[in-house]
Design a protein around this motif. Structure first.
Motif, PDB file in Angstrom:
ATOM      1  N   ASP A   1      -0.805   2.908  -8.915  1.00  0.00           N
ATOM      2  CA  ASP A   1      -1.298   1.638  -9.471  1.00  0.00           C
ATOM      3  C   ASP A   1      -1.350   0.557  -8.388  1.00  0.00           C
ATOM      4  O   ASP A   1      -2.316  -0.207  -8.297  1.00  0.00           O
ATOM      5  N   SER A   2      -0.315   0.494  -7.546  1.00  0.00           N
ATOM      6  CA  SER A   2      -0.256  -0.514  -6.483  1.00  0.00           C
ATOM      7  C   SER A   2      -1.299  -0.247  -5.404  1.00  0.00           C
ATOM      8  O   SER A   2      -1.913  -1.176  -4.867  1.00  0.00           O
ATOM      9  N   ILE A   3      -1.514   1.022  -5.071  1.00  0.00           N
ATOM     10  CA  ILE A   3      -2.506   1.374  -4.054  1.00  0.00           C
ATOM     11  C   ILE A   3      -3.906   0.970  -4.509  1.00  0.00           C
ATOM     12  O   ILE A   3      -4.684   0.375  -3.745  1.00  0.00           O
ATOM     13  N   LEU A   4      -4.233   1.266  -5.758  1.00  0.00           N
ATOM     14  CA  LEU A   4      -5.577   0.973  -6.272  1.00  0.00           C
ATOM     15  C   LEU A   4      -5.869  -0.523  -6.299  1.00  0.00           C
ATOM     16  O   LEU A   4      -7.037  -0.930  -6.248  1.00  0.00           O
ATOM     17  N   GLU A   5      -4.846  -1.346  -6.360  1.00  0.00           N
ATOM     18  CA  GLU A   5      -5.056  -2.791  -6.384  1.00  0.00           C
ATOM     19  C   GLU A   5      -5.658  -3.327  -5.088  1.00  0.00           C
ATOM     20  O   GLU A   5      -6.201  -4.428  -5.062  1.00  0.00           O
ATOM     21  N   PHE A   6      -5.568  -2.563  -4.012  1.00  0.00           N
ATOM     22  CA  PHE A   6      -6.090  -3.009  -2.720  1.00  0.00           C
ATOM     23  C   PHE A   6      -7.583  -2.726  -2.563  1.00  0.00           C
ATOM     24  O   PHE A   6      -8.209  -3.235  -1.630  1.00  0.00           O
ATOM     25  N   PHE A   7      -8.154  -1.917  -3.450  1.00  0.00           N
ATOM     26  CA  PHE A   7      -9.567  -1.558  -3.341  1.00  0.00           C
ATOM     27  C   PHE A   7     -10.400  -2.310  -4.372  1.00  0.00           C
ATOM     28  O   PHE A   7      -9.939  -2.539  -5.496  1.00  0.00           O
ATOM     29  N   PRO A   8     -11.643  -2.684  -4.021  1.00  0.00           N
ATOM     30  CA  PRO A   8     -12.523  -3.311  -5.009  1.00  0.00           C
ATOM     31  C   PRO A   8     -12.721  -2.385  -6.210  1.00  0.00           C
ATOM     32  O   PRO A   8     -12.930  -1.177  -6.035  1.00  0.00           O
ATOM     33  N   ASP A   9     -12.643  -2.941  -7.405  1.00  0.00           N
ATOM     34  CA  ASP A   9     -12.884  -2.125  -8.591  1.00  0.00           C
ATOM     35  C   ASP A   9     -14.386  -1.994  -8.821  1.00  0.00           C
ATOM     36  O   ASP A   9     -15.198  -2.412  -7.973  1.00  0.00           O
ATOM     37  N   SER A  10     -14.787  -1.426  -9.955  1.00  0.00           N
ATOM     38  CA  SER A  10     -16.207  -1.199 -10.214  1.00  0.00           C
ATOM     39  C   SER A  10     -17.000  -2.498 -10.319  1.00  0.00           C
ATOM     40  O   SER A  10     -18.227  -2.500 -10.195  1.00  0.00           O
ATOM     41  N   ASP A  11     -16.304  -3.628 -10.504  1.00  0.00           N
ATOM     42  CA  ASP A  11     -16.953  -4.939 -10.546  1.00  0.00           C
ATOM     43  C   ASP A  11     -16.839  -5.680  -9.214  1.00  0.00           C
ATOM     44  O   ASP A  11     -17.251  -6.846  -9.108  1.00  0.00           O
ATOM     45  N   GLY A  12     -16.257  -5.020  -8.213  1.00  0.00           N
ATOM     46  CA  GLY A  12     -16.119  -5.635  -6.900  1.00  0.00           C
ATOM     47  C   GLY A  12     -14.904  -6.530  -6.747  1.00  0.00           C
ATOM     48  O   GLY A  12     -14.731  -7.176  -5.715  1.00  0.00           O
TER      49      GLY A  12
END
Length: 273
Positions: free
Chosen positions: A246-257
């Motif tokens: 969950d913490s790692i994914l927070e560093f990447f732009p989501d599908s909305d940028g």
């Protein structure tokens, strides 16, 4: 906004239209003057070809420059916490040859730490790489390429999934390797990709021509990232994946940028003020 294919097509069409129109104009001007000045047409035609070639090379060079220029995340992966729950991390030293390999394979940012959970008595290596300048460059970092290149032998792969602390179910691949020798090392690798904010395990999603084209717009939300968690025990990598994903994914732009890590840091700064 121009796409890579659109720009290349525009280069091609513009170049040939320019040559065709210029040749017609020269023929119109010189035809009435007789054959004596045909040589002038040829000289000018050669000059036009040279000029068009130079223009084409300049544009091609610009495309290469754009593709070779790193695209940075809003929050660098180096800001990822060294303490996550009961896990305590320490940065692993990266050999010069490894850094060069990563540069050749268009790694715009990466993270490499060893986390130890003293309470559970286990450890894992966490490796995260982000490719945006050329998203398809991630293919050079996949386990079935990277591990054999360093002397490991594959013992097979399987599809699986795990749950995160937030309850999200994440598909993944589990790879097993061993390295023959006196010590007989073995390792298990949990691996998955993030493609423009979406989780993926199939390299075909980004291995086509479009994925290999440079990110001309410099948009950090167009990317492929890879998350690898490895150790000697499968239970260890699954526990770390549950606690850290969950913490790692927070560093990447989501599908909305949007990058959730920026919101967390903004909140922390507001509290400090």
């Amino acid at each position: 906004m121009s796409t890579p294919f659109g720009l290349c097509h525009l280069m091609y069409v513009s170049r040939h239209k320019y040559l065709a129109d210029s040749t017609k104009a020269l023929h119109f001007i010189c035809a009435p003057r007789g054959k004596a000045q045909v040589w002038l047409v040829w000289i000018l035609a050669v000059m036009l070809l040279i000029s068009a070639g130079i223009t084409y090379r300049v544009l091609a060079s610009h495309l290469k420059f754009v593709g070779d220029t790193p695209i940075l995340l809003p929050i660098p992966l180096s800001d990822f916490p060294e303490t996550v729950g009961n896990w305590r991390g320490k940065y692993l030293s990266i050999a010069t040859t490894t850094k060069e390999y990563m540069r050749r394979n268009f790694a715009d940012d990466f993270l490499s730490l060893r986390y130890t959970n003293s309470k559970a008595g286990v450890w894992v290596d966490v490796y995260v790489v982000y490719c945006s300048s050329r998203p398809g460059g991630i293919l050079g970092h996949q386990p079935l390429v990277c591990y054999p290149a360093h002397g490991w032998i594959s013992d097979g792969s399987e599809r699986s999934q795990f749950g995160t602390l937030s309850g999200r179910q994440v598909p993944c691949l589990i790879h097993r390797f061993h390295r023959p020798g006196l010590g007989y090392d073995q390792t298990v690798v949990l691996n998955f990709y993030v493609v423009n904010g979406q989780i993926a395990t199939d390299e075909n999603v980004f291995s086509g021509p479009l994925g290999r084209m440079p990110n001309i717009a410099g948009d950090p939300a167009r990317y492929v990232a890879q998350v690898q968690i490895s150790s000697t025990l499968e239970s260890s990598i699954r526990a770390a994946a549950r606690d850290m994903t969950d913490s790692i994914l927070e560093f990447f732009p989501d599908s909305d940028g949007k990058v959730k890590a920026t919101e967390s840091i903004d909140s922390e700064n507001a509290v400090i003020r």
